[in-house]
Design a protein around this motif. Structure first.
Motif, PDB file in Angstrom:
ATOM      1  N   THR A  28      -2.252  -0.907   8.519  1.00  9.49           N
ATOM      2  CA  THR A  28      -0.879  -0.985   8.751  1.00  9.49           C
ATOM      3  C   THR A  28      -0.691  -1.661  10.292  1.00  9.49           C
ATOM      4  O   THR A  28       0.182  -2.282  10.423  1.00  9.49           O
ATOM      5  CB  THR A  28      -0.285   0.153   8.645  1.00  9.49           C
ATOM      6  OG1 THR A  28      -0.625   0.842   7.357  1.00  9.49           O
ATOM      7  CG2 THR A  28       1.404   0.430   8.962  1.00  9.49           C
ATOM      8  N   ASN A  50      -4.646  -5.861   3.550  1.00  3.80           N
ATOM      9  CA  ASN A  50      -3.917  -4.892   3.031  1.00  3.80           C
ATOM     10  C   ASN A  50      -3.960  -4.717   1.161  1.00  3.80           C
ATOM     11  O   ASN A  50      -4.122  -3.958   0.712  1.00  3.80           O
ATOM     12  CB  ASN A  50      -2.377  -4.900   3.372  1.00  3.80           C
ATOM     13  CG  ASN A  50      -1.439  -3.982   2.944  1.00  3.80           C
ATOM     14  OD1 ASN A  50      -1.587  -2.859   3.321  1.00  3.80           O
ATOM     15  ND2 ASN A  50      -0.524  -4.192   2.004  1.00  3.80           N
ATOM     16  N   VAL A 101       4.474  -2.499   5.384  1.00  4.84           N
ATOM     17  CA  VAL A 101       4.288  -1.663   6.441  1.00  4.84           C
ATOM     18  C   VAL A 101       5.143  -0.269   6.214  1.00  4.84           C
ATOM     19  O   VAL A 101       4.393   0.696   6.062  1.00  4.84           O
ATOM     20  CB  VAL A 101       4.956  -2.086   7.791  1.00  4.84           C
ATOM     21  CG1 VAL A 101       4.995  -1.125   9.066  1.00  4.84           C
ATOM     22  CG2 VAL A 101       4.031  -3.205   8.361  1.00  4.84           C
ATOM     23  N   ASN A 104       3.127   1.377   3.559  1.00  7.98           N
ATOM     24  CA  ASN A 104       1.771   2.031   3.821  1.00  7.98           C
ATOM     25  C   ASN A 104       2.060   3.131   4.543  1.00  7.98           C
ATOM     26  O   ASN A 104       1.408   4.162   4.725  1.00  7.98           O
ATOM     27  CB  ASN A 104       1.201   0.835   4.620  1.00  7.98           C
ATOM     28  CG  ASN A 104       0.354  -0.083   3.839  1.00  7.98           C
ATOM     29  OD1 ASN A 104       0.604  -0.178   2.685  1.00  7.98           O
ATOM     30  ND2 ASN A 104      -0.160  -0.822   4.587  1.00  7.98           N
TER      31      ASN A 104
END
Length: 117
Positions: A28, A50, A101, A104
């Motif tokens: 992240t 990711n 983001v 996460n």
């Protein structure tokens, strides 16, 4: 890294939930930095990392021996599929990385809030 090797390394180093939380935090942070910058390679690397993390998670969630409740597993798999789709779009059209983001961060919070193994 295979799922078996991933699981073994988790057992060897710390509680699985804590290790998962740390990996999500690292990935992240890379996504956040890539989202702020103009470096195309950093963006590709962060989004790819990711995707690998989420693909590994989805594969683990699909394993027969996974102990999470079925509904939670299904929801996380669905979220993982969204992450994969959005990641492709973010790389092709320079969509913002903030939604990745945010997802996460929610996972990190969930991993921090749960009881230890």
């Amino acid at each position: 890294m295979s799922i078996t090797a991933y699981r073994q390394s988790m057992k060897d180093t710390s509680a699985p939930r804590e290790l998962e939380r740390r990996v999500f935090q690292q990935v992240t942070l890379q996504l956040e930095a890539a989202g702020r910058g103009e470096d195309r390679q950093a963006r590709i690397h962060a989004v790819s990392r990711n995707r690998i993390l989420w693909n590994t998670l989805v594969a683990d969630l699909g394993e027969e021996g996974n102990l999470l409740p079925v509904e939670l597993r299904a929801n996380l798999i669905s979220l993982g599929l969204w992450v994969d789709r959005y990641s492709g779009q973010a790389l092709q059209s320079d969509r913002p990385l903030a939604p990745l983001v945010d997802v996460n961060r929610a996972i990190i919070q969930g991993l921090a809030d749960r009881r230890p193994d």
